[in-house]
Design a protein around this motif. Structure first.
Motif, PDB file in Angstrom:
ATOM      1  N   VAL A  12      29.343 -19.418  14.255  1.00  0.00           N
ATOM      2  CA  VAL A  12      27.986 -18.883  14.143  1.00  0.00           C
ATOM      3  C   VAL A  12      27.521 -18.267  15.458  1.00  0.00           C
ATOM      4  O   VAL A  12      26.554 -17.510  15.484  1.00  0.00           O
ATOM      5  N   GLU A  13      28.238 -18.597  16.543  1.00  0.00           N
ATOM      6  CA  GLU A  13      27.909 -18.003  17.844  1.00  0.00           C
ATOM      7  C   GLU A  13      29.130 -18.077  18.752  1.00  0.00           C
ATOM      8  O   GLU A  13      29.823 -19.094  18.797  1.00  0.00           O
ATOM      9  N   ILE A  14      29.362 -16.986  19.472  1.00  0.00           N
ATOM     10  CA  ILE A  14      30.395 -16.941  20.506  1.00  0.00           C
ATOM     11  C   ILE A  14      29.706 -16.432  21.759  1.00  0.00           C
ATOM     12  O   ILE A  14      29.090 -15.367  21.738  1.00  0.00           O
ATOM     13  N   SER A  22      34.653 -19.219  31.067  1.00  0.00           N
ATOM     14  CA  SER A  22      34.618 -20.058  29.873  1.00  0.00           C
ATOM     15  C   SER A  22      33.943 -19.313  28.727  1.00  0.00           C
ATOM     16  O   SER A  22      33.234 -18.323  28.941  1.00  0.00           O
ATOM     17  N   MET A  23      34.200 -19.815  27.535  1.00  0.00           N
ATOM     18  CA  MET A  23      33.634 -19.235  26.322  1.00  0.00           C
ATOM     19  C   MET A  23      33.238 -20.393  25.407  1.00  0.00           C
ATOM     20  O   MET A  23      34.006 -21.348  25.243  1.00  0.00           O
ATOM     21  N   THR A  24      32.050 -20.314  24.850  1.00  0.00           N
ATOM     22  CA  THR A  24      31.569 -21.343  23.935  1.00  0.00           C
ATOM     23  C   THR A  24      31.531 -20.771  22.528  1.00  0.00           C
ATOM     24  O   THR A  24      31.058 -19.653  22.317  1.00  0.00           O
ATOM     25  N   VAL A  71      36.204 -10.022  24.564  1.00  0.00           N
ATOM     26  CA  VAL A  71      36.337 -10.791  23.330  1.00  0.00           C
ATOM     27  C   VAL A  71      36.009  -9.812  22.214  1.00  0.00           C
ATOM     28  O   VAL A  71      34.866  -9.363  22.096  1.00  0.00           O
ATOM     29  N   ASP A  72      37.026  -9.436  21.437  1.00  0.00           N
ATOM     30  CA  ASP A  72      36.859  -8.419  20.404  1.00  0.00           C
ATOM     31  C   ASP A  72      37.182  -8.981  19.034  1.00  0.00           C
ATOM     32  O   ASP A  72      38.197  -9.675  18.861  1.00  0.00           O
TER      33      ASP A  72
END
Length: 128
Positions: A12-14, A22-24, A71-72
């Motif tokens: 639902v979210e990136i 970092s990436m959540t 981030v694609d």
């Protein structure tokens, strides 16, 4: 007779951190995971890292300070992550990311153990 299949968790979210280290990813099942760029890079689902069998899997050192450049979206099932070491061939499905989030601590410890067993370092590039 088996029970009803559960749908895989859906993001639902990136959110990419400002420092790109970092990436959540938040999922519709209420779980949210923050992945270090290093963990994402060294567990890349690409053939370059995973090989085509367990025997071909590579341990990649020197990625402690890797950053995420992009981030694609890949269709509606995954993302392709580009890193500042120019690796960009891994396609990270939602299922892969959810599983990685659940097992992140174990996967990272396995990576550290592999580095040690192969004489590699988080700080010095190398592949075995």
């Amino acid at each position: 007779m088996s029970g009803p299949e559960t749908s895989p968790a859906w993001p639902v979210e990136i959110r990419l951190a400002k420092d790109r280290r970092s990436m959540t990813v938040a999922f519709d099942d209420g779980q949210s995971f923050t992945f270090s760029a290093e963990l994402l890079r060294v567990t890349s689902p690409s053939a370059e890292v995973q090989g085509h069998s367990e025997a071909e899997r590579k341990t990649v050192g020197g990625k402690r300070n890797v950053a995420i450049l992009s981030v694609d979206a890949v269709g509606n099932y995954a993302v392709r992550i580009g890193f500042d070491d120019m690796h960009n061939t891994g396609i990270y499905s939602w299922t892969f990311l959810h599983d990685l989030g659940i097992n992140a601590e174990l996967r990272f410890q396995n990576y550290l153990d592999d580095l040690a067993a192969k004489g590699l370092s988080r700080d010095k590039p190398g592949v075995r």
